[in-house]
Design a protein around this motif. Structure first.
Motif, PDB file in Angstrom:
ATOM      1  N   MET A   1     -23.589 -57.388  12.867  1.00 41.08           N
ATOM      2  CA  MET A   1     -23.603 -57.715  11.796  1.00 41.08           C
ATOM      3  C   MET A   1     -24.642 -58.911  11.364  1.00 41.08           C
ATOM      4  O   MET A   1     -24.999 -59.423  12.417  1.00 41.08           O
ATOM      5  CB  MET A   1     -22.291 -58.300  11.588  1.00 41.08           C
ATOM      6  CG  MET A   1     -21.719 -58.671   9.907  1.00 41.08           C
ATOM      7  SD  MET A   1     -20.052 -59.067   9.532  1.00 41.08           S
ATOM      8  CE  MET A   1     -19.670 -60.433  10.786  1.00 41.08           C
ATOM      9  N   ARG A   2     -25.094 -58.833  10.328  1.00 41.74           N
ATOM     10  CA  ARG A   2     -26.240 -59.629  10.138  1.00 41.74           C
ATOM     11  C   ARG A   2     -25.996 -60.590   8.833  1.00 41.74           C
ATOM     12  O   ARG A   2     -25.724 -59.998   7.584  1.00 41.74           O
ATOM     13  CB  ARG A   2     -27.501 -58.863  10.012  1.00 41.74           C
ATOM     14  CG  ARG A   2     -28.922 -59.909   9.923  1.00 41.74           C
ATOM     15  CD  ARG A   2     -29.853 -58.871  10.188  1.00 41.74           C
ATOM     16  NE  ARG A   2     -31.136 -60.032  10.069  1.00 41.74           N
ATOM     17  CZ  ARG A   2     -32.078 -59.993   8.862  1.00 41.74           C
ATOM     18  NH1 ARG A   2     -31.756 -58.909   8.215  1.00 41.74           N
ATOM     19  NH2 ARG A   2     -32.966 -60.863   9.050  1.00 41.74           N
ATOM     20  N   LEU A   3     -26.215 -61.675   8.713  1.00 42.04           N
ATOM     21  CA  LEU A   3     -26.106 -62.662   7.651  1.00 42.04           C
ATOM     22  C   LEU A   3     -27.410 -63.197   7.261  1.00 42.04           C
ATOM     23  O   LEU A   3     -28.068 -64.113   8.516  1.00 42.04           O
ATOM     24  CB  LEU A   3     -25.202 -63.816   7.868  1.00 42.04           C
ATOM     25  CG  LEU A   3     -24.410 -64.481   6.715  1.00 42.04           C
ATOM     26  CD1 LEU A   3     -24.068 -63.532   5.628  1.00 42.04           C
ATOM     27  CD2 LEU A   3     -23.487 -65.343   7.107  1.00 42.04           C
ATOM     28  N   SER A   4     -27.891 -63.287   6.188  1.00 39.29           N
ATOM     29  CA  SER A   4     -29.301 -63.899   5.872  1.00 39.29           C
ATOM     30  C   SER A   4     -29.361 -64.456   4.398  1.00 39.29           C
ATOM     31  O   SER A   4     -28.373 -64.215   3.623  1.00 39.29           O
ATOM     32  CB  SER A   4     -30.535 -62.727   6.080  1.00 39.29           C
ATOM     33  OG  SER A   4     -30.111 -61.593   5.196  1.00 39.29           O
ATOM     34  N   SER A  14     -25.027 -57.961   6.100  1.00 29.55           N
ATOM     35  CA  SER A  14     -25.384 -56.551   6.213  1.00 29.55           C
ATOM     36  C   SER A  14     -24.465 -56.228   7.423  1.00 29.55           C
ATOM     37  O   SER A  14     -24.444 -57.263   8.523  1.00 29.55           O
ATOM     38  CB  SER A  14     -26.712 -56.147   6.263  1.00 29.55           C
ATOM     39  OG  SER A  14     -27.522 -56.632   7.477  1.00 29.55           O
ATOM     40  N   ALA A  15     -23.896 -55.137   7.547  1.00 30.20           N
ATOM     41  CA  ALA A  15     -23.219 -54.784   8.971  1.00 30.20           C
ATOM     42  C   ALA A  15     -23.242 -53.133   8.996  1.00 30.20           C
ATOM     43  O   ALA A  15     -23.497 -52.521   8.132  1.00 30.20           O
ATOM     44  CB  ALA A  15     -21.814 -55.109   8.482  1.00 30.20           C
ATOM     45  N   PRO A  16     -23.096 -52.812  10.102  1.00 28.34           N
ATOM     46  CA  PRO A  16     -22.842 -51.284  10.387  1.00 28.34           C
ATOM     47  C   PRO A  16     -21.784 -50.625   9.789  1.00 28.34           C
ATOM     48  O   PRO A  16     -20.997 -51.317   9.539  1.00 28.34           O
ATOM     49  CB  PRO A  16     -23.002 -51.187  11.918  1.00 28.34           C
ATOM     50  CG  PRO A  16     -22.658 -52.841  12.357  1.00 28.34           C
ATOM     51  CD  PRO A  16     -22.833 -53.409  11.487  1.00 28.34           C
ATOM     52  N   ARG A  17     -21.976 -49.549   9.440  1.00 24.92           N
ATOM     53  CA  ARG A  17     -20.926 -48.768   8.870  1.00 24.92           C
ATOM     54  C   ARG A  17     -19.550 -48.814   9.734  1.00 24.92           C
ATOM     55  O   ARG A  17     -18.620 -48.708   9.204  1.00 24.92           O
ATOM     56  CB  ARG A  17     -21.371 -47.172   8.836  1.00 24.92           C
ATOM     57  CG  ARG A  17     -22.359 -47.015   7.454  1.00 24.92           C
ATOM     58  CD  ARG A  17     -22.569 -45.457   7.409  1.00 24.92           C
ATOM     59  NE  ARG A  17     -23.797 -45.222   6.575  1.00 24.92           N
ATOM     60  CZ  ARG A  17     -24.688 -44.460   6.776  1.00 24.92           C
ATOM     61  NH1 ARG A  17     -24.852 -43.540   7.573  1.00 24.92           N
ATOM     62  NH2 ARG A  17     -25.720 -44.378   6.056  1.00 24.92           N
ATOM     63  N   SER A  18     -19.525 -48.801  10.834  1.00 23.17           N
ATOM     64  CA  SER A  18     -18.407 -49.154  11.870  1.00 23.17           C
ATOM     65  C   SER A  18     -18.018 -50.249  11.548  1.00 23.17           C
ATOM     66  O   SER A  18     -16.405 -50.485  11.932  1.00 23.17           O
ATOM     67  CB  SER A  18     -18.780 -48.852  13.245  1.00 23.17           C
ATOM     68  OG  SER A  18     -19.665 -50.029  13.682  1.00 23.17           O
ATOM     69  N   ALA A  19     -18.254 -51.217  10.936  1.00 23.90           N
ATOM     70  CA  ALA A  19     -17.598 -52.420  10.636  1.00 23.90           C
ATOM     71  C   ALA A  19     -16.521 -52.372   9.434  1.00 23.90           C
ATOM     72  O   ALA A  19     -15.783 -53.145   9.382  1.00 23.90           O
ATOM     73  CB  ALA A  19     -18.605 -53.653   9.973  1.00 23.90           C
ATOM     74  N   ILE A  20     -16.686 -51.132   8.749  1.00 25.75           N
ATOM     75  CA  ILE A  20     -15.837 -50.972   7.529  1.00 25.75           C
ATOM     76  C   ILE A  20     -14.520 -50.945   8.220  1.00 25.75           C
ATOM     77  O   ILE A  20     -13.307 -51.451   7.639  1.00 25.75           O
ATOM     78  CB  ILE A  20     -16.079 -49.887   6.768  1.00 25.75           C
ATOM     79  CG1 ILE A  20     -17.502 -50.091   6.015  1.00 25.75           C
ATOM     80  CG2 ILE A  20     -15.112 -49.328   5.770  1.00 25.75           C
ATOM     81  CD1 ILE A  20     -18.237 -48.717   5.363  1.00 25.75           C
TER      82      ILE A  20
END
Length: 187
Positions: A1-4, A14-20
């Motif tokens: 996961m990335r926060l900017s 933004s996060a990978p699809r697996s984070a859903i």
């Protein structure tokens, strides 16, 4: 996961699809990540050319690979151009040398661009490594650490224990180099 953030006011997640599958966990992490990222923006990122230009360029000398080189009076755009030229000249040999040494199983290309929050990115699918324009200002040991770090992503995508085992194999002082990079210590 990335926060900017691009404007220092709006946070982008933004996060990978697996984070859903784990959205509750993501929702729990957002407040602490938001605080951390805003603190970093207040301090300034050492990979952000605009905030670092006074540290790397004194109006006559430009810091290249940890050493001052006389370049004369340059506009900020010209400073960026010189950094890219010096970067391409250095990375052309070093990326390929490290790729051979680390036995990267496919050909790689690299590019240099102005980035505000990262020193490097490895696009594994496209076999392209992108380096921040300002990275070439750091000492050769730190730049080589950055190259090794990005190449290690060819084997391990994230920053797990396996990833750092690879980095450590090729740069046993990676913790020191990483700390200098993150703190904007050029030499």
């Amino acid at each position: 996961m990335r926060l900017s953030t691009k404007d220092q006011k709006t946070l982008l997640l933004s996060a990978p699809r697996s984070a859903i599958r784990n959205m509750e966990k993501v929702d729990e992490l957002i407040p602490s990540l938001a605080e951390t990222i805003l603190d970093k923006y207040k301090k300034g990122f050492p990979c952000h050319l605009e905030t670092e230009i006074s540290k790397i360029y004194d109006g006559t000398n430009l810091l290249i690979l940890g050493k001052k080189e006389e370049v004369g009076a340059l506009s900020p755009e010209e400073v960026e151009k010189v950094l890219k030229e010096k970067g391409y000249a250095y990375y052309a040999d070093r990326v390929q040398a490290w790729a051979r040494k680390m036995r990267i199983p496919y050909p790689l290309t690299f590019r240099i661009r102005t980035m505000t929050t990262r020193f490097g990115v490895n696009s594994i699918a496209r076999h392209v490594i992108t380096f921040s324009t300002i990275a070439i200002c750091y000492s050769p040991e730190i730049v080589d650490y950055l190259i090794v770090h990005e190449l290690a992503h060819c084997f391990v995508r994230g920053h797990q224990k396996d990833f750092y085992a690879i980095v450590n194999k090729y740069d046993p002082q990676y913790k020191i180099h990483s700390k200098k990079l993150k703190k904007g210590i050029y030499v």
